[in-house]
Design an enzyme around this catalytic site. Sequence first.
Site, PDB file in Angstrom:
ATOM      1  N   ASP A 151     -31.738  30.709  10.937  1.00  0.00           N
ATOM      2  CA  ASP A 151     -32.969  30.304  11.621  1.00  0.00           C
ATOM      3  C   ASP A 151     -32.905  30.538  13.126  1.00  0.00           C
ATOM      4  OD1 ASP A 151     -31.067  28.356  12.098  1.00  0.00           O
ATOM      5  OD2 ASP A 151     -32.039  26.827  10.884  1.00  0.00           O
TER       6      ASP A 151
ATOM      7  N   ASN B 274     -31.926  14.610   7.500  1.00  0.00           N
ATOM      8  CA  ASN B 274     -33.028  14.385   6.550  1.00  0.00           C
ATOM      9  C   ASN B 274     -32.891  15.267   5.306  1.00  0.00           C
ATOM     10  OD1 ASN B 274     -33.643  16.882   7.538  1.00  0.00           O
ATOM     11  ND2 ASN B 274     -35.634  16.339   8.409  1.00  0.00           N
TER      12      ASN B 274
ATOM     13  N   HIS C 227     -32.347  18.560   5.344  1.00  0.00           N
ATOM     14  CA  HIS C 227     -32.797  19.951   5.477  1.00  0.00           C
ATOM     15  C   HIS C 227     -31.619  20.925   5.457  1.00  0.00           C
ATOM     16  CE1 HIS C 227     -32.894  19.832  10.207  1.00  0.00           C
ATOM     17  NE2 HIS C 227     -31.776  20.397   9.810  1.00  0.00           N
TER      18      HIS C 227
ATOM     19  N   GLU D 267     -37.509  21.778   6.035  1.00  0.00           N
ATOM     20  CA  GLU D 267     -37.710  20.343   6.176  1.00  0.00           C
ATOM     21  C   GLU D 267     -38.167  19.714   4.853  1.00  0.00           C
ATOM     22  OE1 GLU D 267     -36.509  19.184   8.695  1.00  0.00           O
ATOM     23  OE2 GLU D 267     -37.338  19.852  10.589  1.00  0.00           O
TER      24      GLU D 267
HETATM   25  C1  GLP Z   1     -30.084  22.146  12.632  1.00  0.00           C
HETATM   26  C2  GLP Z   1     -29.972  23.520  11.939  1.00  0.00           C
HETATM   27  C3  GLP Z   1     -29.312  23.424  10.596  1.00  0.00           C
HETATM   28  C4  GLP Z   1     -28.107  22.498  10.702  1.00  0.00           C
HETATM   29  C5  GLP Z   1     -28.573  21.099  10.972  1.00  0.00           C
HETATM   30  C6  GLP Z   1     -27.459  20.092  11.129  1.00  0.00           C
HETATM   31  O1  GLP Z   1     -31.378  21.711  12.831  1.00  0.00           O
HETATM   32  N1  GLP Z   1     -31.201  24.232  11.820  1.00  0.00           N
HETATM   33  O2  GLP Z   1     -28.946  24.716  10.148  1.00  0.00           O
HETATM   34  O3  GLP Z   1     -27.370  22.516   9.504  1.00  0.00           O
HETATM   35  O4  GLP Z   1     -29.474  21.034  12.049  1.00  0.00           O
HETATM   36  O5  GLP Z   1     -26.896  20.139  12.397  1.00  0.00           O
HETATM   37  P1  GLP Z   1     -25.513  19.524  12.762  1.00  0.00           P
HETATM   38  O6  GLP Z   1     -24.489  20.404  12.176  1.00  0.00           O
HETATM   39  O7  GLP Z   1     -25.480  19.554  14.271  1.00  0.00           O
HETATM   40  O8  GLP Z   1     -25.458  18.148  12.210  1.00  0.00           O
END
Ligand code: GLP
Length: 242
Positions: A67, A136, A138, A143
Amino acid sequence: MKIIKVKDYKELSRKASSILAGQLILKPKSVLGLATGSTPIGTYEELIRLYNEGVVSFSNVITFNLDEYCGLKSNDINSYCNFMKTKLFNHIDIREENIHIPNGLAKDIQKECEDYEKKIKKFGGIDIQLLGIGRNGHIGFNEPNLKFESKTFLVNLDEDTIKANSRFFNSIEDVPRQAISMGIKTIMSSKKILLLANGEEKAEILYRAIYGDIIPQVPASILQLHPDVTIIVDEKAGSCLK
Ligand code: GLP
């Protein structure tokens, strides 16, 4: 699903990097699906170490990131393009032309999404997709409550995600409200999936993703239907798992 429980973040990063390195040794022209966020940073550090030690080369590797935020320049400190360069790409022998990240500044976003899908197909699909999980549930930026059947698309970020990701920005107002993300269908088309989760804030959602109903409210729950998923959890994130 194969669940690997490890002690802490260090062990998680080592295990994840050795799985990815194994993939590259077996298939040097692998197509890797890569993720951002705090979770994979240690894995990338370990991959850089393995590269420096001559264990792996990325010279023939193709990458596709999950993304990218809309509206940030590629050199913006918070763009995922910048994240990938500073955390991984600048330190290994990957070729610039083999790196793919959605262009969040594209004039025609719809076309950008369609082209991204075409490029993934052209390279024969993703061999192994690395994933983190949002608080959440995702994956990528898919989402809760979005369609499972979506391919790469423009997504409106959840308030919860905006709040969680604001820790990287000067203020919450600076967090983009939209992003381009591979869809659930794109992610599910990967041959293998490697999901990483660490820390207690992921424990409950991880339990729901693995043992709960397969529902769009918990996007990661769809992974229960994928034939080759490995999940690496540290003690804290795995505290609700049997
Ligand atoms: C972000 C990314 C995800 C990631 C998630 C968790 O929003 N788009 O790909 O897995 O959040 O992030 P973190 O690893 O900092 O907990």
